[in-house]
Design a protein around this motif. Structure first.
Motif, short mmCIF file in Angstrom:
data_model
loop_
_atom_site.label_atom_id
_atom_site.label_comp_id
_atom_site.label_asym_id
_atom_site.label_seq_id
_atom_site.Cartn_x
_atom_site.Cartn_y
_atom_site.Cartn_z
N LEU A 62 8.49 1.51 6.58
CA LEU A 62 7.55 2.27 7.40
C LEU A 62 6.52 3.02 6.55
O LEU A 62 5.45 3.37 7.04
CB LEU A 62 8.31 3.26 8.29
N ASP A 63 6.84 3.27 5.29
CA ASP A 63 5.89 3.97 4.41
C ASP A 63 5.10 2.99 3.54
O ASP A 63 4.65 3.32 2.45
CB ASP A 63 6.63 4.99 3.53
N LEU A 64 4.90 1.77 4.05
CA LEU A 64 4.22 0.72 3.30
C LEU A 64 2.82 1.17 2.88
O LEU A 64 2.02 1.63 3.70
CB LEU A 64 4.12 -0.54 4.15
N ALA A 65 2.51 1.01 1.60
CA ALA A 65 1.19 1.38 1.08
C ALA A 65 0.21 0.22 1.26
O ALA A 65 0.59 -0.95 1.33
CB ALA A 65 1.29 1.75 -0.40
N GLY A 66 -1.08 0.56 1.33
CA GLY A 66 -2.12 -0.45 1.37
C GLY A 66 -2.51 -0.91 2.76
O GLY A 66 -3.39 -1.76 2.91
N TYR A 67 -1.89 -0.35 3.80
CA TYR A 67 -2.20 -0.70 5.18
C TYR A 67 -2.51 0.57 5.95
O TYR A 67 -1.73 1.53 5.92
CB TYR A 67 -1.03 -1.45 5.82
#
Length: 247
Positions: A62-67
């Motif tokens: 849920l804390d994905l970077a880059g989106y």
């Protein structure tokens, strides 16, 4: 927009609250917390090798970077047991809720009607075509063919999540199965063999078109049998235990 945690009203201002919907919501919240996404039945056309063929699943962190954008979505299949002679779904509303842990609040970030298309059931190369669909007074109606999927999404734009810490997502859809005649007059009904599932995606930004790396799924929800009366369907992922809304 921050919505309160003490709910004594129905958030669908023109629709009556339903005790059945509230009970289903609480059961689905418990199911999501337990990590249970097993389908009620299996979809036609989806390869058995797919990791969501027998059960939905969480996706990327849920804390994905880059989106920087998020959207809810839904998909409808026929069961793989038999071709239906009345394969129409009617979708009235989709809502996406975001749990922002940075301020410990739930946000309603999408609330609209839907658009969609028919896709290959395996979604290979994003191959899709215009479905036999039309708008009615009670939402978008579409045919659902055997070995294909009707994939739908909000008419409203993706939500920009910049500045938010996403730790939970819930998607809600109000839908039913219908029988339609040649004049596009529809009524609730059908053989009860359409499956509906919900999900959500991260996107690079609110305007990015589909392509390699443009989006990542946050979750692919469980498939449940679509009923012939309008009701709310729910699914989600992450920290959803304090989801506060009644339907």
């Amino acid at each position: 927009m921050k919505l309160g945690f003490l709910i004594v009203w129905c958030p669908l201002f023109l629709m009556a609250c339903s005790t059945d919907d509230n009970g289903r919501l609480r059961a689905d919240i418990d199911r999501i917390q337990a990590g249970v996404y097993s389908h009620q039945s299996l979809p036609s056309g989806v390869p058995k090798s797919y990791d969501w063929y027998e059960s939905g699943r969480p996706g990327v962190p849920l804390d994905l970077a880059g989106y920087t954008a998020l959207t809810g979505w839904g998909q409808v299949f026929q069961e793989n047991s038999a071709d239906s002679d009345a394969p129409y779904v009617q979708v009235k509303k989709i809502r996406t809720y975001l749990h922002d842990c940075s301020a410990e609040r739930w946000l309603l970030v999408q609330d609209s009607g839907v658009d969609g298309a028919n896709f290959r059931a395996d979604f290979a190369n994003n191959a899709n075509w215009a479905s036999d669909k039309f708008n009615s007074g009670d939402g978008l109606v579409s045919r659902v063919d055997f070995n294909s999927a009707f994939h739908f999404w909000p008419r409203s734009k993706r939500f920009d999540i910049s500045g938010f810490k996403v730790c939970g997502v819930v998607v809600a859809v109000r839908a039913r199965s219908v029988i339609c005649d040649d004049r596009h007059l529809c009524r609730g009904g059908g053989q009860g063999n359409l499956l509906i599932g919900l999900g959500a995606d991260y996107w690079v930004d609110v305007l990015r078109e589909w392509g390699a790396g443009a989006n990542k799924d946050i979750f692919v929800g469980r498939l449940v049998l679509l009923e012939s009366n309008f009701r709310w369907y729910f699914d989600g992922v992450g920290d959803v235990g304090n989801f506060p809304y009644l339907f």
